[in-house]
Enzyme design. Structure first.
Site: not given
Length: 424
Positions: A10-11, A21, A32, A38, A42, A61, A260, A402
């Site tokens: 994630a990070a 970008r 990695e 990717s 969780c 990905y 993390d 409501y």
């Protein structure tokens, strides 16, 4: 200029994508340690439970996407062993030295215990999940001990019950979810009993091999992967994780950290905290990626928000519990209400909301929301209020939506705020 990112979940990928970008000329390399990048870690308990059919369904990905669509080089099965910042080099396990101009460390955290007993498993990576699933299919265990009463432990207790195992949940503290909240522990205890999960609190497990169960799932604690940056001179905070400024830059100029492995600021207490969650990893990664290529983004911090499903019960927490608030110097007071999450004639289900505030200032400090449905909307409303430093009075005055299919005319959150106002 070369940007090297250590960590491809994630990070790390959020950082690399944001940098690309903003600067199309960067040479971006992501390394990695594992084989897969990717993926939604969780979702691993739901893979074990059987609700996610394949580990591939958790993959967002593949490496080819980043290389083809974003011109980001991905190197899997590549492990960093040292940082030589004076020469701007990352030392790899293969012996290779990878040059960088900017470095983003997003190596995450790891379970506090691993190895040894063939019955002992963690659930932290995709490889952990595949190994555990194979054991469940091949060995057909009848009983399991889940050690640790945090989010993963609670989710896995339910997942293993769904797989048909007799489950014992063992926690060395007196409370579940580690918020020092006896009432929340009681709510969770009752739900676990309904699912026929045996619960043993205040019980330490020294040697897991002494447990008599067919399977042992260890979910008692994580450690941030901070040793390699620390060896290079990166400052470690009092939480044991990497300390950064609000731009996610470490004490070493040009070296950033996200996810993390690093601590962040708690928006309620104003103190450093380490709460490893995927949402925080994605946001801090984005900020680190921006600033590593000359941006000026900042990360304000977290409220400690999380939500978990425990045997069908939704449990959401944010901000500080009474105990945590007292430890941070507040004078906390709480109010709790039970109400239907939507109109009775739409078969509304019971929702319990607990709000905590500072007795002196009336400032909202935290909330716990539990129920079979309707938890998320109320929890996220409180999160917004905490980030805005709202008072209980301001929360009670919010113009919440409501309609009978969605909420009662007086929302449970507003009822709790009004009760807390009376107590204040």
């Amino acid at each position: 200029m070369r940007l090297v990112v250590v960590g491809g979940v994630a990070a790390g990928l959020s950082a690399a994508s944001r940098a690309r970008r903003l600067d199309g000329s960067l040479d971006i390399v992501v390394i990695e340690k594992g084989e897969r990048i990717s993926y939604g870690a969780c979702g691993l308990p739901y893979f074990i439970e059987g609700r996610v059919r394949s580990i591939d369904d958790l993959t967002v990905y593949k490496p080819e996407f980043f290389e083809r669509e974003r011109n980001i080089r991905i190197r899997t099965r590549t492990e960093a062993t040292a940082i030589r910042h004076a020469s701007r080099e990352l030392v790899l396990a293969s012996g290779e030295r990878l040059h960088y101009d900017r470095l983003i460390w997003t190596a995450g955290a790891r379970p506090a215990r691993r190895g040894g007993d063939p019955r002992l498993f963690c659930l932290h990576t995709d490889e952990d999940a595949l190994r555990l699933d194979k054991f469940l299919r091949d060995k057909a265990p009848k009983s399991a001990a889940v050690v640790g009463g945090g989010y993963i432990g609670l989710e896995m207790a339910g997942a293993l019950r769904t797989r048909g195992l007799a489950v014992t949940l063992i926690e060395n503290e007196r409370d579940l979810l580690h918020r020092g909240d006896p009432h929340l522990t009681q709510v969770l205890t009752e739900r676990l009993k309904r699912c026929r999960v045996e619960l043993r609190l205040s019980e330490s497990v020294g040697d897991p091999s002494q447990l008599p169960h067919d399977l042992i799932l260890w979910s008692a604690g994580l450690k941030p992967n901070a040793e390699i940056p620390a060896g290079a001179g990166v400052e470690i905070g009092r939480t044991g994780a990497i300390r950064t400024d609000d731009r996610m830059e470490t004490a070493l100029r040009g070296v950033y950290a996200a996810g993390d492995c690093c601590e962040t600021n708690h928006v309620v207490s104003g103190k450093p905290c380490w709460i490893p969650l995927g949402t925080t990893a994605q946001k801090t990664g984005r900020v680190a990626g921006s600033n590593a290529c000359g941006g000026r983004e900042r990360f304000d911090g977290v409220a400690g928000t999380s939500i978990v499903k425990v045997c069908g019960l939704g449990v959401g927490v944010t901000g500080l519990s009474e105990l945590e608030a007292r430890q941070c110097g507040f004078r906390p007071i709480s109010a709790r209400v039970e109400a239907l999450e939507k109109a009775r004639y739409f078969l509304g289900k019971k929702l319990e909301v607990t709000l905590t505030a500072d007795a002196g200032s009336g400032r909202l400090l935290g909330a716990t929301v539990t129920g079979d449905d309707g938890v998320l909307a109320r929890l996220n409303t409180v999160v917004a209020a905490l980030h805005a430093r709202m008072s209980v009075e301001q929360l009670a005055g919010l113009d919440l939506a409501y309609a009978p299919p969605f909420a009662p005319v007086m929302d449970p959150l507003l009822l709790a705020a009004q009760q807390l106002l009376k107590d204040l």
